[in-house]
Design an enzyme around this catalytic site. Structure first.
Site, PDB file in Angstrom:
ATOM      1  N   LYS A 290       0.809  -1.227   0.000  1.00 43.32           N
ATOM      2  CA  LYS A 290       0.000   0.000   0.000  1.00 43.32           C
ATOM      3  C   LYS A 290       0.842   1.276   0.000  1.00 43.32           C
ATOM      4  CE  LYS A 290      -4.243  -1.632   2.226  1.00 43.32           C
ATOM      5  NZ  LYS A 290      -5.221  -1.356   3.286  1.00 43.32           N
TER       6      LYS A 290
ATOM      7  N   ASN B 264      -4.980   2.247  -1.525  1.00 45.21           N
ATOM      8  CA  ASN B 264      -5.632   0.931  -1.592  1.00 45.21           C
ATOM      9  C   ASN B 264      -6.427   0.745  -2.879  1.00 45.21           C
ATOM     10  OD1 ASN B 264      -7.991   2.440  -1.079  1.00 45.21           O
ATOM     11  ND2 ASN B 264      -8.917   0.738   0.036  1.00 45.21           N
TER      12      ASN B 264
ATOM     13  N   ASP C 115      -9.951   3.370   2.311  1.00 46.85           N
ATOM     14  CA  ASP C 115     -10.028   2.811   3.676  1.00 46.85           C
ATOM     15  C   ASP C 115     -10.538   3.873   4.650  1.00 46.85           C
ATOM     16  OD1 ASP C 115      -9.106   0.229   3.129  1.00 46.85           O
ATOM     17  OD2 ASP C 115      -7.007   0.794   3.362  1.00 46.85           O
TER      18      ASP C 115
ATOM     19  N   GLY D  88      -3.018   0.887  17.745  1.00 46.62           N
ATOM     20  CA  GLY D  88      -2.251   0.530  16.555  1.00 46.62           C
ATOM     21  C   GLY D  88      -1.769   1.783  15.850  1.00 46.62           C
TER      22      GLY D  88
ATOM     23  N   ARG E 121       1.991  -0.679  20.421  1.00 48.53           N
ATOM     24  CA  ARG E 121       3.044  -1.486  21.046  1.00 48.53           C
ATOM     25  C   ARG E 121       4.399  -0.795  20.903  1.00 48.53           C
ATOM     26  NH1 ARG E 121       4.211  -7.270  18.393  1.00 48.53           N
ATOM     27  NH2 ARG E 121       4.581  -5.912  16.593  1.00 48.53           N
ATOM     28  N   THR E 122       4.657  -0.226  19.728  1.00 46.02           N
ATOM     29  CA  THR E 122       5.882   0.551  19.519  1.00 46.02           C
ATOM     30  C   THR E 122       5.483   2.024  19.599  1.00 46.02           C
ATOM     31  OG1 THR E 122       6.550  -1.172  17.960  1.00 46.02           O
ATOM     32  CG2 THR E 122       7.855   0.851  17.952  1.00 46.02           C
TER      33      THR E 122
ATOM     34  N   GLU F  63       6.958   4.822  19.576  1.00 41.32           N
ATOM     35  CA  GLU F  63       7.605   5.786  18.659  1.00 41.32           C
ATOM     36  C   GLU F  63       6.806   5.877  17.348  1.00 41.32           C
ATOM     37  OE1 GLU F  63       9.246   3.067  19.948  1.00 41.32           O
ATOM     38  OE2 GLU F  63      10.181   4.172  21.613  1.00 41.32           O
ATOM     39  N   ARG F  64       6.265   4.732  16.936  1.00 41.00           N
ATOM     40  CA  ARG F  64       5.489   4.721  15.695  1.00 41.00           C
ATOM     41  C   ARG F  64       4.173   5.491  15.883  1.00 41.00           C
ATOM     42  NH1 ARG F  64       3.766  -0.788  12.579  1.00 41.00           N
ATOM     43  NH2 ARG F  64       3.701   0.104  10.493  1.00 41.00           N
TER      44      ARG F  64
HETATM   45  P1  NAP Z   1       0.391  -3.076   9.821  1.00 42.96           P
HETATM   46  O1  NAP Z   1       0.712  -1.829   9.084  1.00 42.96           O
HETATM   47  O2  NAP Z   1       1.279  -4.258   9.719  1.00 42.96           O
HETATM   48  O3  NAP Z   1       0.248  -2.666  11.392  1.00 42.96           O
HETATM   49  C1  NAP Z   1       0.020  -3.666  12.360  1.00 42.96           C
HETATM   50  C2  NAP Z   1      -0.301  -3.004  13.697  1.00 42.96           C
HETATM   51  O4  NAP Z   1      -0.606  -4.041  14.653  1.00 42.96           O
HETATM   52  C3  NAP Z   1       0.857  -2.200  14.288  1.00 42.96           C
HETATM   53  O5  NAP Z   1       0.343  -1.128  15.040  1.00 42.96           O
HETATM   54  C4  NAP Z   1       1.524  -3.240  15.183  1.00 42.96           C
HETATM   55  O6  NAP Z   1       2.275  -2.655  16.245  1.00 42.96           O
HETATM   56  C5  NAP Z   1       0.309  -3.932  15.767  1.00 42.96           C
HETATM   57  N1  NAP Z   1       0.624  -5.264  16.270  1.00 42.96           N
HETATM   58  C6  NAP Z   1       0.942  -6.364  15.538  1.00 42.96           C
HETATM   59  N2  NAP Z   1       1.167  -7.423  16.348  1.00 42.96           N
HETATM   60  C7  NAP Z   1       0.977  -6.955  17.617  1.00 42.96           C
HETATM   61  C8  NAP Z   1       1.082  -7.560  18.910  1.00 42.96           C
HETATM   62  N3  NAP Z   1       1.415  -8.866  19.059  1.00 42.96           N
HETATM   63  N4  NAP Z   1       0.812  -6.806  20.006  1.00 42.96           N
HETATM   64  C9  NAP Z   1       0.453  -5.496  19.877  1.00 42.96           C
HETATM   65  N5  NAP Z   1       0.366  -4.864  18.681  1.00 42.96           N
HETATM   66  C10 NAP Z   1       0.630  -5.592  17.570  1.00 42.96           C
HETATM   67  O7  NAP Z   1      -1.064  -3.626   9.426  1.00 42.96           O
HETATM   68  P2  NAP Z   1      -2.336  -2.757   8.959  1.00 42.96           P
HETATM   69  O8  NAP Z   1      -2.363  -2.684   7.487  1.00 42.96           O
HETATM   70  O9  NAP Z   1      -2.332  -1.509   9.750  1.00 42.96           O
HETATM   71  O10 NAP Z   1      -3.539  -3.718   9.413  1.00 42.96           O
HETATM   72  C11 NAP Z   1      -3.907  -3.868  10.775  1.00 42.96           C
HETATM   73  C12 NAP Z   1      -5.138  -4.776  10.855  1.00 42.96           C
HETATM   74  O11 NAP Z   1      -6.257  -4.111  10.232  1.00 42.96           O
HETATM   75  C13 NAP Z   1      -4.971  -6.104  10.121  1.00 42.96           C
HETATM   76  O12 NAP Z   1      -5.599  -7.131  10.882  1.00 42.96           O
HETATM   77  C14 NAP Z   1      -5.741  -5.889   8.820  1.00 42.96           C
HETATM   78  O13 NAP Z   1      -6.271  -7.100   8.293  1.00 42.96           O
HETATM   79  C15 NAP Z   1      -6.854  -4.984   9.287  1.00 42.96           C
HETATM   80  N6  NAP Z   1      -7.407  -4.149   8.194  1.00 42.96           N
HETATM   81  C16 NAP Z   1      -8.745  -4.222   7.973  1.00 42.96           C
HETATM   82  C17 NAP Z   1      -9.319  -3.434   7.002  1.00 42.96           C
HETATM   83  C18 NAP Z   1     -10.789  -3.519   6.769  1.00 42.96           C
HETATM   84  O14 NAP Z   1     -11.256  -3.058   5.728  1.00 42.96           O
HETATM   85  N7  NAP Z   1     -11.544  -4.083   7.697  1.00 42.96           N
HETATM   86  C19 NAP Z   1      -8.536  -2.558   6.238  1.00 42.96           C
HETATM   87  C20 NAP Z   1      -7.162  -2.501   6.493  1.00 42.96           C
HETATM   88  C21 NAP Z   1      -6.607  -3.318   7.472  1.00 42.96           C
HETATM   89  P3  NAP Z   1       3.831  -2.268  16.023  1.00 42.96           P
HETATM   90  O15 NAP Z   1       3.848  -0.936  15.344  1.00 42.96           O
HETATM   91  O16 NAP Z   1       4.369  -2.234  17.405  1.00 42.96           O
HETATM   92  O17 NAP Z   1       4.433  -3.369  15.184  1.00 42.96           O
END
Ligand code: NAP
Length: 304
Positions: A72, A93, A109, A134, A159-160, A162-163
């Protein structure tokens, strides 16, 4: 739909891996219902091949595409133009191939998230206090959407940390000087819950969003981004972006406190409907798309 033939137009989703995507099911159900001669396919594009795949959309006469994890952000460099929201969020997206051949990147999104909140919980962002758990790509779209909608305060916990602060800072910069009330963007450490300074913030939030990947099937019941000892007001709207299962542990937690809940499946539906309209010029048949999604998730054995 007359079936795939020499006149059928293409739309695709580009990601890696892609086998989990529900978008082909949702969009093909809509094309069939409206008798549109369009076919939506999923493309598992290997790292390093993204540029060729995106340029291929134009060469092959596609109407456009969706883009998902992990491309993305990277996809922007292969596009001719970015819509303002895609550029502010830093993620695309949806790609539309314009009639003159330009490849334009959008982000649905953000607007899809706001629409899901409105449809399912009658939630309007204006003047509200929101907590986003997140700070990844999905969280960026949510924070941008809420700020664009006039939210008063947005707290990002990750969790992080700084991000989270980087996201808050990007949005402070983007929205500084924007007309209307000043928006407060704050950030913090997700792991400081339940005892830390953000417990009161969560308890007083109008909206609480899980934008982490915690709670995703198959580990759904084991994981939630929020300790369930954290107090929650029954007036808080709960939204989980995770859509497999539909009722995540986070959603069930909200329901147990009497909160209105918005599922990730609904957010997926509304972002898809907005993309659909961009490619076809036609309003998306929401009920048909919703039914296709629910059947796919529940029928797939992970929709509990
Ligand atoms: P991403 O950029 O990889 O971000 C993942 C996030 O989850 C980060 O904030 C990460 O924290 C956190 N995380 C991952 N594992 C963790 C853990 N064990 N404990 C605490 N925090 C954790 O992914 P994304 O694109 O933002 O997507 C996030 C979720 O939203 C996914 O499940 C995705 O399928 C869903 N989503 C849904 C839609 C929808 O239309 N419904 C659209 C987009 C995304 P860190 O920064 O610390 O790594």
């Amino acid at each position: 739909m007359p079936g795939i033939n020499a006149g059928t137009k293409g739309i695709g989703i580009i990601g890696h891996p892609i086998g989990h995507s529900l978008s082909p099911i949702m969009h093909n159900a809509a094309f069939k219902h409206l008798k549109l001669d369009i076919c939506y396919l999923a493309f598992d594009v290997m790292p390093g091949d993204l540029g060729d795949a995106v340029r291929g959309l134009k060469a092959l006469g596609f109407l456009g595409a969706n883009v998902t994890i992990p491309y993305k952000v990277e996809v922007a460099r292969y596009l001719d133009e970015l819509a303002s929201e895609a550029s502010a969020i830093g993620a695309v997206n949806t790609i539309v191939v314009k009639p003159e051949g330009l490849l334009v990147g959008y982000n649905t999104d953000a607007a899809g998230f706001l629409r899901a909140l409105k449809y399912d919980a009658d939630f309007e962002a204006r003047g509200k206090r929101a907590v986003i758990l997140g700070a990844g790509g999905a969280a960026r779209a949510c924070v941008y959407a809420l700020a664009s909608g006039g939210a008063r305060e947005i707290v990002i916990l990750n969790r992080t940390p700084e991000r989270a602060e980087k996201l808050a800072e990007d949005m402070r910069r983007h929205f500084s000087g924007a007309p209307g009330e000043e928006i407060a963007f704050r950030s913090g450490d997700l792991s400081s819950l339940p005892g830390g300074p953000f417990v009161e913030v969560v308890a007083g939030a109008d909206l609480l969003v899980n934008a982490t990947s915690l709670g995703m099937w198959p580990e759904s019941d084991a994981l939630s981004p929020l300790p369930e000892s954290v107090p929650l007001a029954s007036t808080t709207v709960i939204c989980d972006l995770v859509y497999r299962p539909v009722a995540t542990r986070f959603i069930k937690f909200g329901q147990s406190r009497g909160a209105r809940v918005v599922s990730g499946l609904s957010v997926l539906l509304h972002q898809g409907a907005l993309s659909f309209r961009m490619w076809t010029g036609v309003d998306a048949p929401l009920n048909v798309m919703r039914e296709a999604l629910v059947n796919a998730v529940v029928g797939g054995g992970s929709g509990k």
